[in-house]
Write a protein that holds these residues in place. Structure first.
Motif, short mmCIF file in Angstrom:
data_model
loop_
_atom_site.label_atom_id
_atom_site.label_comp_id
_atom_site.label_asym_id
_atom_site.label_seq_id
_atom_site.Cartn_x
_atom_site.Cartn_y
_atom_site.Cartn_z
N SER A 160 0.83 -1.21 0.00
CA SER A 160 0.00 0.00 0.00
C SER A 160 0.86 1.26 0.00
CB SER A 160 -0.95 0.00 1.21
OG SER A 160 -0.22 0.01 2.43
N LYS A 182 -9.30 -6.59 -1.41
CA LYS A 182 -7.94 -6.06 -1.53
C LYS A 182 -7.76 -5.34 -2.87
CE LYS A 182 -5.72 -9.26 1.68
NZ LYS A 182 -4.60 -10.21 1.92
N ALA A 185 -9.22 -1.92 -2.49
CA ALA A 185 -8.36 -1.06 -1.68
C ALA A 185 -7.19 -0.53 -2.50
CB ALA A 185 -7.86 -1.83 -0.46
N ASP A 303 -5.35 -1.27 8.87
CA ASP A 303 -6.41 -2.28 8.80
C ASP A 303 -7.17 -2.34 10.12
OD1 ASP A 303 -7.36 -4.94 7.23
OD2 ASP A 303 -7.24 -5.35 9.38
N LYS A 304 -6.42 -2.49 11.24
CA LYS A 304 -7.09 -2.63 12.53
C LYS A 304 -6.15 -2.19 13.66
CE LYS A 304 -10.17 -5.75 15.07
NZ LYS A 304 -10.84 -7.07 15.07
N ASN A 323 -5.19 -8.89 6.44
CA ASN A 323 -5.18 -7.45 6.65
C ASN A 323 -4.94 -6.70 5.35
OD1 ASN A 323 -2.45 -8.71 7.12
ND2 ASN A 323 -1.80 -6.55 7.10
N ILE A 324 -5.52 -5.51 5.29
CA ILE A 324 -5.28 -4.57 4.22
C ILE A 324 -4.59 -3.35 4.84
CG2 ILE A 324 -6.33 -3.07 2.47
CD1 ILE A 324 -8.64 -5.06 2.32
N ILE A 327 -1.31 -3.18 10.84
CA ILE A 327 -1.94 -3.56 12.10
C ILE A 327 -1.20 -2.81 13.21
CG2 ILE A 327 -2.45 -5.45 13.68
CD1 ILE A 327 -2.30 -7.30 11.17
#
Length: 331
Positions: A160, A182, A185, A303-304, A323-324, A327
């Motif tokens: 990303s 994904k 995104a 992502d989170k 995940n994107i 984290i």
């Protein structure tokens, strides 16, 4: 994960012989020459953390054995030769170890000032992925604005970041992903072409849609992706291998194609680089790209976010490869 309150002692996340995470205590670190002490507010989780936890990625000699490579927080103490103006600044940066802790010592040349428009969580999502992506695309591969770049695992943290950096300079970006979420995104981040590798072979896609091939390829898969990357490379292409999620060995590498296309294959890690190299890379990112974070043209993708008491859940999410973006743990 067990949680223990240690009063006024400094806490950190430790790993036992069964590879379980638990809270432990230590003395608060003291910064030396060229260092500052950060009160950690947020921690970026990286695949290297899982590898070190499993005993497969030890820290460089002389570095902290505590897991964690990137942090964001406040400068609360400085070494004797450090400019006092940095005190109380919100900063983020890389450490070779020690990130999963309430306090961590860091080389002052390895930190960047957190822009006012970003919070601690976003600060903890920048250093590892954007420095790795910048190193791969520009310091190693010398990506130019009119070139075609292929980024494997486009929705990952490094992916990303690489999409955004490549688009900022005007390159044409193609990524591979494992699913539609994904893919969406990556499109939102600016990717020009997205290949779902579970549905479409990227070698076949290249032959149909980009006959000239890719000038730069950033690969975290390794293994059998190497001969396939060679197949889709353009003349004078640069392949940068950052990891080996697909395995450490590749069979039937066609050396004739390497020679015919004049392909340069680079393998790179960041953690075990010298302090001087990391300082130069941090300076490069600061000089050329930090303004884009302030303007919002570059943005860390999260992502989170987990409380660090839930580090086990964070590690599981990364292990599941769902995940994107990044984290994050908050302290």
């Amino acid at each position: 994960m067990a949680y223990v309150v240690w009063g006024n002692n400094v806490q950190f996340i430790d790993v036992n012989e069964q590879q379980d995470l638990f809270f432990n205590k230590m003395e608060r670190p003291t910064p030396g020459d060229g260092q500052c002490l950060i009160k950690v507010r947020a921690i970026g989780v990286n695949r290297a953390d899982l590898l070190q936890r499993a005993g497969k990625y030890p820290p460089p000699p002389g570095e902290s054995s505590i897991i964690g490579l990137e942090v964001c927080g406040d400068v609360v103490e400085i070494g004797p030769d450090v400019d006092k103006s940095i005190m109380r600044s919100r900063v983020f940066g890389l450490v070779a170890g020690g990130g999963y802790a309430e306090y961590v010592v860091i080389n002052v040349k390895h930190i960047l000032i957190l822009p006012d428009n970003l919070d601690y969580q976003h600060g903890a999502a920048i250093a590892e992925v954007f420095l790795t992506a910048a190193q791969s695309l520009f310091k190693i591969a010398q990506l130019q604005s009119d070139e075609n770049v292929l980024i494997h695992a486009g929705a990952s943290g490094v992916g990303s970041a690489a999409i955004q950096l490549a688009k900022v300079i005007g390159a044409n970006v193609t990524v591979t992903v494992s699913g539609q979420l994904k893919a969406n995104a990556c499109k939102a981040l600016g990717a020009d072409n997205v290949i779902n590798y579970k549905e479409t072979d990227f070698v076949a896609w290249q032959k149909q849609h980009m006959a000239s091939g890719f000038d730069v390829i950033v690969d975290v898969v390794g293994g059998e992706y190497l001969p396939r990357n060679i197949n889709v490379s353009a003349l004078d292409a640069r392949i940068v291998i950052l990891s080996m999620l697909g395995g450490r060995f590749a069979e039937k590498v066609d050396v004739a194609k390497l020679l015919l296309k004049r392909i340069a294959v680079h393998a790179s890690t960041l953690r075990n680089r010298s302090d001087a190299y990391k300082a130069e890379l941090v300076s490069f990112l600061n000089e050329h790209f930090m303004g884009y974070f302030q303007s919002g043209e570059l943005t860390p993708v999260i992502d989170k976010v987990f409380d660090w008491k839930d580090a086990e859940s964070a590690h599981q999410l990364m292990s599941d490869n769902k995940n994107i973006g990044k984290i994050i743990l908050t302290v």
